[in-house]
Design a protein around this motif. Structure first.
Motif, PDB file in Angstrom:
ATOM      1  N   ASP A 128     -10.582 -19.578  60.681  1.00 56.20           N
ATOM      2  CA  ASP A 128     -11.160 -19.617  59.333  1.00 56.20           C
ATOM      3  C   ASP A 128     -12.624 -20.048  59.378  1.00 56.20           C
ATOM      4  O   ASP A 128     -13.474 -19.501  58.648  1.00 56.20           O
ATOM      5  CB  ASP A 128     -10.365 -20.575  58.445  1.00 56.20           C
ATOM      6  CG  ASP A 128      -8.977 -20.047  58.111  1.00 56.20           C
ATOM      7  OD1 ASP A 128      -8.760 -18.838  58.281  1.00 56.20           O
ATOM      8  OD2 ASP A 128      -8.121 -20.865  57.704  1.00 56.20           O
ATOM      9  N   ILE A 129     -12.932 -21.029  60.236  1.00 48.25           N
ATOM     10  CA  ILE A 129     -14.321 -21.486  60.347  1.00 48.25           C
ATOM     11  C   ILE A 129     -15.219 -20.375  60.876  1.00 48.25           C
ATOM     12  O   ILE A 129     -16.345 -20.170  60.393  1.00 48.25           O
ATOM     13  CB  ILE A 129     -14.395 -22.732  61.254  1.00 48.25           C
ATOM     14  CG1 ILE A 129     -13.703 -23.919  60.579  1.00 48.25           C
ATOM     15  CG2 ILE A 129     -15.841 -23.079  61.579  1.00 48.25           C
ATOM     16  CD1 ILE A 129     -13.639 -25.154  61.449  1.00 48.25           C
ATOM     17  N   GLU A 130     -14.726 -19.627  61.865  1.00 47.81           N
ATOM     18  CA  GLU A 130     -15.503 -18.523  62.409  1.00 47.81           C
ATOM     19  C   GLU A 130     -15.757 -17.466  61.336  1.00 47.81           C
ATOM     20  O   GLU A 130     -16.862 -16.921  61.219  1.00 47.81           O
ATOM     21  CB  GLU A 130     -14.790 -17.905  63.605  1.00 47.81           C
ATOM     22  CG  GLU A 130     -14.755 -18.794  64.836  1.00 47.81           C
ATOM     23  CD  GLU A 130     -16.145 -19.054  65.396  1.00 47.81           C
ATOM     24  OE1 GLU A 130     -17.038 -18.198  65.207  1.00 47.81           O
ATOM     25  OE2 GLU A 130     -16.345 -20.122  65.996  1.00 47.81           O
ATOM     26  N   HIS A 131     -14.736 -17.167  60.551  1.00 44.78           N
ATOM     27  CA  HIS A 131     -14.901 -16.179  59.480  1.00 44.78           C
ATOM     28  C   HIS A 131     -15.910 -16.666  58.442  1.00 44.78           C
ATOM     29  O   HIS A 131     -16.733 -15.874  57.941  1.00 44.78           O
ATOM     30  CB  HIS A 131     -13.553 -15.905  58.815  1.00 44.78           C
ATOM     31  CG  HIS A 131     -12.564 -15.247  59.723  1.00 44.78           C
ATOM     32  ND1 HIS A 131     -11.198 -15.255  59.492  1.00 44.78           N
ATOM     33  CD2 HIS A 131     -12.732 -14.552  60.886  1.00 44.78           C
ATOM     34  CE1 HIS A 131     -10.587 -14.608  60.450  1.00 44.78           C
ATOM     35  NE2 HIS A 131     -11.487 -14.184  61.313  1.00 44.78           N
ATOM     36  N   MET A 132     -15.851 -17.956  58.118  1.00 43.74           N
ATOM     37  CA  MET A 132     -16.810 -18.500  57.155  1.00 43.74           C
ATOM     38  C   MET A 132     -18.225 -18.460  57.690  1.00 43.74           C
ATOM     39  O   MET A 132     -19.182 -18.173  56.955  1.00 43.74           O
ATOM     40  CB  MET A 132     -16.422 -19.939  56.810  1.00 43.74           C
ATOM     41  CG  MET A 132     -15.162 -20.061  55.984  1.00 43.74           C
ATOM     42  SD  MET A 132     -14.727 -21.791  55.629  1.00 43.74           S
ATOM     43  CE  MET A 132     -13.245 -21.574  54.653  1.00 43.74           C
ATOM     44  N   ARG A 133     -18.386 -18.739  58.996  1.00 44.59           N
ATOM     45  CA  ARG A 133     -19.721 -18.695  59.590  1.00 44.59           C
ATOM     46  C   ARG A 133     -20.288 -17.285  59.531  1.00 44.59           C
ATOM     47  O   ARG A 133     -21.473 -17.092  59.218  1.00 44.59           O
ATOM     48  CB  ARG A 133     -19.668 -19.164  61.038  1.00 44.59           C
ATOM     49  CG  ARG A 133     -19.391 -20.638  61.218  1.00 44.59           C
ATOM     50  CD  ARG A 133     -19.466 -21.011  62.680  1.00 44.59           C
ATOM     51  NE  ARG A 133     -20.774 -20.733  63.229  1.00 44.59           N
ATOM     52  CZ  ARG A 133     -21.060 -20.620  64.512  1.00 44.59           C
ATOM     53  NH1 ARG A 133     -20.072 -20.739  65.395  1.00 44.59           N
ATOM     54  NH2 ARG A 133     -22.283 -20.394  64.933  1.00 44.59           N
ATOM     55  N   VAL A 134     -19.449 -16.305  59.814  1.00 45.55           N
ATOM     56  CA  VAL A 134     -19.909 -14.912  59.746  1.00 45.55           C
ATOM     57  C   VAL A 134     -20.287 -14.541  58.314  1.00 45.55           C
ATOM     58  O   VAL A 134     -21.328 -13.916  58.069  1.00 45.55           O
ATOM     59  CB  VAL A 134     -18.816 -13.966  60.281  1.00 45.55           C
ATOM     60  CG1 VAL A 134     -19.211 -12.508  60.045  1.00 45.55           C
ATOM     61  CG2 VAL A 134     -18.577 -14.208  61.766  1.00 45.55           C
ATOM     62  N   PRO A 150     -18.118 -28.086  50.280  1.00 42.13           N
ATOM     63  CA  PRO A 150     -17.163 -27.179  49.630  1.00 42.13           C
ATOM     64  C   PRO A 150     -16.345 -26.362  50.629  1.00 42.13           C
ATOM     65  O   PRO A 150     -15.181 -26.060  50.364  1.00 42.13           O
ATOM     66  CB  PRO A 150     -18.056 -26.266  48.780  1.00 42.13           C
ATOM     67  CG  PRO A 150     -19.420 -26.392  49.353  1.00 42.13           C
ATOM     68  CD  PRO A 150     -19.503 -27.771  49.894  1.00 42.13           C
ATOM     69  N   LEU A 151     -16.933 -26.019  51.770  1.00 47.64           N
ATOM     70  CA  LEU A 151     -16.176 -25.290  52.788  1.00 47.64           C
ATOM     71  C   LEU A 151     -15.050 -26.149  53.351  1.00 47.64           C
ATOM     72  O   LEU A 151     -13.939 -25.651  53.571  1.00 47.64           O
ATOM     73  CB  LEU A 151     -17.112 -24.834  53.908  1.00 47.64           C
ATOM     74  CG  LEU A 151     -18.103 -23.716  53.571  1.00 47.64           C
ATOM     75  CD1 LEU A 151     -18.994 -23.424  54.769  1.00 47.64           C
ATOM     76  CD2 LEU A 151     -17.372 -22.468  53.134  1.00 47.64           C
TER      77      LEU A 151
END
Length: 217
Positions: A128-134, A150-151
């Motif tokens: 999920d963190i990787e997807h958010m970073r992208v 918020p993330l």
């Protein structure tokens, strides 16, 4: 180490040694350098360095208040390195197998299942963190305090919902308590030797740091 039982045993006693004293932490670090793949088991810098920074800030505040800041930094950093090694070397199903082997089909199965769900949750959170970073990079948003808070809240809420869905799924499938598996382990001679060597830092944790450097030198 191929045998998860010996891996967890070594990590536990080394963590106790590192937490007990700076001397134990230095000895545990030497064990980590000799036995593990070292930097190959560490997470990427974007994850590992912020954890080190948090430890450093806490150590600095402790030192500023008159505490043993340097000792805290060394001990917590070694414990973090041991945790990274165990996490990187743990394969799916190993925690459940070790728990059932140690505590039986009821209590052991429950504890092992919780541990497996926790590890799975960590893997999902990393994705999920990787997807958010992208997504943030595509939108041109730079990571900062305003975006991280918020993330983080979104990750917590998502994980709570995911846990609720897993619990409901287990209930639908008729799960109540306990279970039965036949754990199999592969033990190599090097695993036994490394686990025995892990007891050395425990003994050295009772000595002054100067004496430990003399013995290691």
């Amino acid at each position: 180490m191929q045998d998860p039982r010996l891996r967890l045993f070594a990590a536990a006693v080394l963590s106790l040694a590192a937490f007990a004293s700076t001397a134990g932490a230095v000895a545990a670090l030497v064990w980590w350098l000799l036995v593990t793949p070292r930097t190959k088991v560490l997470p990427r810098p974007g994850v590992f360095l912020p954890l080190i920074a948090m430890i450093a800030v806490t150590a600095a505040l402790s030192a500023w208040g008159g505490g043993a800041g340097l000792s805290y930094f060394i001990r917590m950093t070694v414990i973090l390195l041991l945790a990274a090694w165990v996490y990187a070397g743990t394969e799916e199903g190993e925690m459940l197998a070790v728990a059932v082997w140690a505590l039986g089909d009821r209590v052991g199965f429950e504890i092992g299942l919780i541990a497996e769900m926790g590890l799975t949750g960590l893997a999902v959170i990393r994705q999920d963190i990787e997807h958010m970073r992208v997504a943030m990079a595509l939108k041109g948003i730079r990571p900062g305090v305003r975006s991280i808070v918020p993330l983080a809240a979104n990750l917590i809420v998502t994980e709570i919902r995911r846990s609720d869905e897993i619990a409901r799924l287990l209930v639908v499938r008729g799960y109540t308590i306990g279970g039965r598996i036949c754990p199999l382990f592969r033990t190599e001679p090097g695993d036994v030797l490394a686990s025995i060597m892990a007891l050395i830092p425990v003994l050295l944790s009772t000595l002054p740091l100067r004496d430990v450097f003399i013995l290691l030198g």
